[in-house]
Design a protein around this motif. Structure first.
Motif, PDB file in Angstrom:
ATOM      1  N   ASN A  26       0.835  -1.192   0.000  1.00 32.28           N
ATOM      2  CA  ASN A  26       0.000   0.000   0.000  1.00 32.28           C
ATOM      3  C   ASN A  26       0.878   1.254   0.000  1.00 32.28           C
ATOM      4  OD1 ASN A  26      -2.136   1.743   0.212  1.00 32.28           O
ATOM      5  ND2 ASN A  26      -3.024   0.790   2.034  1.00 32.28           N
ATOM      6  N   THR A  27       0.636   2.158  -0.928  1.00 28.68           N
ATOM      7  CA  THR A  27       1.458   3.365  -1.026  1.00 28.68           C
ATOM      8  C   THR A  27       0.816   4.574  -0.374  1.00 28.68           C
ATOM      9  OG1 THR A  27       0.512   3.888  -3.198  1.00 28.68           O
ATOM     10  CG2 THR A  27       2.544   2.597  -3.155  1.00 28.68           C
ATOM     11  N   ILE A  28      -0.442   4.425   0.057  1.00 30.40           N
ATOM     12  CA  ILE A  28      -1.122   5.540   0.737  1.00 30.40           C
ATOM     13  C   ILE A  28      -1.857   4.987   1.953  1.00 30.40           C
ATOM     14  CG2 ILE A  28      -1.391   6.967  -1.318  1.00 30.40           C
ATOM     15  CD1 ILE A  28      -4.179   5.952  -1.643  1.00 30.40           C
ATOM     16  N   GLY A  29      -2.284   5.853   2.823  1.00 32.71           N
ATOM     17  CA  GLY A  29      -2.974   5.394   4.017  1.00 32.71           C
ATOM     18  C   GLY A  29      -2.035   4.620   4.911  1.00 32.71           C
ATOM     19  N   GLU A  30      -2.336   3.332   5.121  1.00 30.10           N
ATOM     20  CA  GLU A  30      -1.466   2.475   5.916  1.00 30.10           C
ATOM     21  C   GLU A  30      -0.310   1.998   5.040  1.00 30.10           C
ATOM     22  OE1 GLU A  30      -3.683  -0.660   7.670  1.00 30.10           O
ATOM     23  OE2 GLU A  30      -5.198   0.646   8.506  1.00 30.10           O
ATOM     24  N   GLU A  31       0.663   2.862   4.841  1.00 28.40           N
ATOM     25  CA  GLU A  31       1.760   2.585   3.914  1.00 28.40           C
ATOM     26  C   GLU A  31       2.525   1.327   4.325  1.00 28.40           C
ATOM     27  OE1 GLU A  31       4.261   5.861   2.981  1.00 28.40           O
ATOM     28  OE2 GLU A  31       2.618   7.279   2.901  1.00 28.40           O
ATOM     29  N   GLY A  32       2.834   0.508   3.310  1.00 24.42           N
ATOM     30  CA  GLY A  32       3.593  -0.706   3.548  1.00 24.42           C
ATOM     31  C   GLY A  32       2.743  -1.908   3.884  1.00 24.42           C
ATOM     32  N   SER A  33       1.472  -1.718   4.177  1.00 21.26           N
ATOM     33  CA  SER A  33       0.602  -2.850   4.479  1.00 21.26           C
ATOM     34  C   SER A  33       0.339  -3.648   3.215  1.00 21.26           C
ATOM     35  CB  SER A  33      -0.716  -2.372   5.109  1.00 21.26           C
ATOM     36  OG  SER A  33      -1.410  -1.530   4.214  1.00 21.26           O
ATOM     37  N   SER A  34       0.026  -4.920   3.382  1.00 21.56           N
ATOM     38  CA  SER A  34      -0.142  -5.800   2.224  1.00 21.56           C
ATOM     39  C   SER A  34      -1.557  -5.781   1.666  1.00 21.56           C
ATOM     40  CB  SER A  34       0.235  -7.235   2.606  1.00 21.56           C
ATOM     41  OG  SER A  34       1.583  -7.310   2.995  1.00 21.56           O
ATOM     42  N   LYS A  35      -2.544  -5.510   2.524  1.00 21.59           N
ATOM     43  CA  LYS A  35      -3.934  -5.484   2.086  1.00 21.59           C
ATOM     44  C   LYS A  35      -4.424  -4.048   2.016  1.00 21.59           C
ATOM     45  CE  LYS A  35      -5.510  -9.997   3.754  1.00 21.59           C
ATOM     46  NZ  LYS A  35      -6.521 -10.682   4.591  1.00 21.59           N
ATOM     47  N   MET A  36      -5.393  -3.826   1.130  1.00 22.85           N
ATOM     48  CA  MET A  36      -5.882  -2.445   0.961  1.00 22.85           C
ATOM     49  C   MET A  36      -7.253  -2.441   0.316  1.00 22.85           C
ATOM     50  SD  MET A  36      -3.190  -1.558  -2.083  1.00 22.85           S
ATOM     51  CE  MET A  36      -1.987  -2.712  -1.394  1.00 22.85           C
ATOM     52  N   GLN A  37      -7.977  -1.333   0.497  1.00 20.44           N
ATOM     53  CA  GLN A  37      -9.239  -1.137  -0.171  1.00 20.44           C
ATOM     54  C   GLN A  37      -9.020  -0.906  -1.664  1.00 20.44           C
ATOM     55  OE1 GLN A  37     -11.567   1.916   1.746  1.00 20.44           O
ATOM     56  NE2 GLN A  37     -11.331   1.005   3.778  1.00 20.44           N
ATOM     57  N   LEU A  38     -10.091  -1.037  -2.433  1.00 16.31           N
ATOM     58  CA  LEU A  38      -9.967  -0.963  -3.888  1.00 16.31           C
ATOM     59  C   LEU A  38      -9.376   0.362  -4.360  1.00 16.31           C
ATOM     60  CD1 LEU A  38     -10.524  -2.308  -6.646  1.00 16.31           C
ATOM     61  CD2 LEU A  38     -12.740  -1.145  -6.619  1.00 16.31           C
ATOM     62  N   SER A  39      -9.799   1.473  -3.780  1.00 16.70           N
ATOM     63  CA  SER A  39      -9.291   2.769  -4.235  1.00 16.70           C
ATOM     64  C   SER A  39      -7.778   2.844  -4.098  1.00 16.70           C
ATOM     65  CB  SER A  39      -9.950   3.903  -3.437  1.00 16.70           C
ATOM     66  OG  SER A  39      -9.707   3.746  -2.047  1.00 16.70           O
ATOM     67  N   ASN A  40      -7.245   2.291  -3.011  1.00 18.63           N
ATOM     68  CA  ASN A  40      -5.801   2.249  -2.832  1.00 18.63           C
ATOM     69  C   ASN A  40      -5.145   1.228  -3.747  1.00 18.63           C
ATOM     70  OD1 ASN A  40      -6.342   4.062  -0.838  1.00 18.63           O
ATOM     71  ND2 ASN A  40      -5.446   2.884   0.846  1.00 18.63           N
ATOM     72  N   ALA A  41      -5.891   0.179  -4.075  1.00 23.83           N
ATOM     73  CA  ALA A  41      -5.344  -0.879  -4.930  1.00 23.83           C
ATOM     74  C   ALA A  41      -4.984  -0.343  -6.309  1.00 23.83           C
ATOM     75  CB  ALA A  41      -6.339  -2.024  -5.053  1.00 23.83           C
ATOM     76  N   TYR A  42      -5.860   0.485  -6.880  1.00 26.62           N
ATOM     77  CA  TYR A  42      -5.574   1.085  -8.186  1.00 26.62           C
ATOM     78  C   TYR A  42      -4.297   1.926  -8.130  1.00 26.62           C
ATOM     79  CZ  TYR A  42      -9.979  -0.049 -10.579  1.00 26.62           C
ATOM     80  OH  TYR A  42     -11.010  -0.705 -11.204  1.00 26.62           O
ATOM     81  N   ILE A  43      -4.212   2.756  -7.115  1.00 26.38           N
ATOM     82  CA  ILE A  43      -3.071   3.671  -7.005  1.00 26.38           C
ATOM     83  C   ILE A  43      -1.787   2.895  -6.739  1.00 26.38           C
ATOM     84  CG2 ILE A  43      -2.078   5.563  -5.656  1.00 26.38           C
ATOM     85  CD1 ILE A  43      -5.003   6.450  -5.101  1.00 26.38           C
TER      86      ILE A  43
END
Length: 297
Positions: free
Chosen positions: A172-189
């Motif tokens: 994940n590059t935004i929000g919880e940076e470095g986490s492996s799982k993410m919401q769809l909006s973060n997934a695109y980015i």
């Protein structure tokens, strides 16, 4: 007084001498590369001359030792240290294996499971790529026309030969940076921002795969599940040799968990693949799932 040093010595009177290549006995390089294998010497400072055979595989600067790989195959590179003063001459050799260059544009289905690199070259594994100075970008997973491959338009007519999937999950590059799982909006980015080196000449940018692209990837790796447009919810899928191919080429296998696609089911829900249950579902875009980026070539 002290006896004078003799002006000339017979070969039997001279001291032993030695030289060796810093990297020996075998060196791996790619066709078209140039390099120098440093000489380590013990003894005299006599002149060193270099040669390579056959010349159809490698040529070498006789004075500097710089080697140019001019063809695929195996060559022997030799360094000869001339006798000097009280020291005998010496010889060192190494074997040079020159890998053929297969470019992305020449990939066929036989290359599925191999890696595409940051210079557009294809190699069997991450390790093989590293050995010849390349950085493996992704595993080739599908070879075929992408005009009907659905999804997000992240490729174009310039990259319409096949799909390759990243060797690791995206962080994940935004929000919880470095986490492996993410919401769809973060997934695109985060998929688009994946930092693994790639060739801007031979591949598209990184992107989040659609359900059709996931289908093509898994079928390319030996899976048998297909659908004409979109899957049905709770649909069982097969992934063939995907797991063994990914780990076999030096990549990191997917988790036994859910991975986002870029295909919308409806306004608030998106399709995803669950590799633990081997099923395709739709679910809320606010779920936290894994992301594996792909690129087209």
């Amino acid at each position: 007084g002290i006896p004078a040093e003799p002006l000339f010595r017979s070969a039997s009177d001279k001291s032993a001498n030695s030289i060796l290549f810093f990297t020996e006995p075998t060196v791996k390089k790619a066709f078209g590369t140039a390099f120098a294998n440093t000489i380590v010497r013990a003894g005299s400072t006599g002149a060193i001359t270099y040669s390579a055979s056959p010349a159809s595989v490698a040529t070498v600067n006789a004075t500097t030792g710089e080697v140019t790989c001019v063809g695929a195959g195996q060559a022997t590179v030799t360094a000869k240290l001339a006798a000097s003063g009280k020291f005998k001459g010496a010889t060192a050799q190494y074997v040079l294996n020159v890998a053929p260059v297969i470019m992305a544009s020449a990939v066929t289905s036989s290359h599925i499971g191999q890696v595409i690199c940051n210079n557009g070259h294809i190699h069997a594994t991450v390790s093989d790529a590293t050995d010849v100075g390349c950085t493996a970008s992704a595993m080739i997973a599908y070879v075929g026309n992408l005009n009907n491959a659905g999804g997000n338009g992240a490729y174009s007519d310039n990259f319409n030969h096949g799909l390759a999937i990243a060797l690791t999950d995206v962080s994940n590059t935004i929000g919880e940076e470095g986490s492996s799982k993410m919401q769809l909006s973060n997934a695109y980015i985060s998929a688009g921002a994946y930092t693994r080196a790639r060739s801007a000449t031979y591949t598209s940018a990184w992107f989040l795969p659609s359900v059709y692209q996931w289908e093509r990837i898994l079928i390319g790796c030996g899976g048998t599940t297909s659908y004409t447009d979109k899957p049905s919810n709770d649909m069982l899928f097969s992934y063939g040799n995907f797991h063994t191919m990914m780990t076999g080429c030096g990549g990191t296998d997917v988790q036994s968990d859910a991975y986002w696609s870029s295909t919308q089911f409806e306004t608030y829900n998106e399709w995803y693949y669950n590799f633990g249950f081997k099923r395709i579902y739709w679910g809320s875009k606010t779920n936290d799932f894994y992301v594996r980026a792909v690129l087209a070539f």
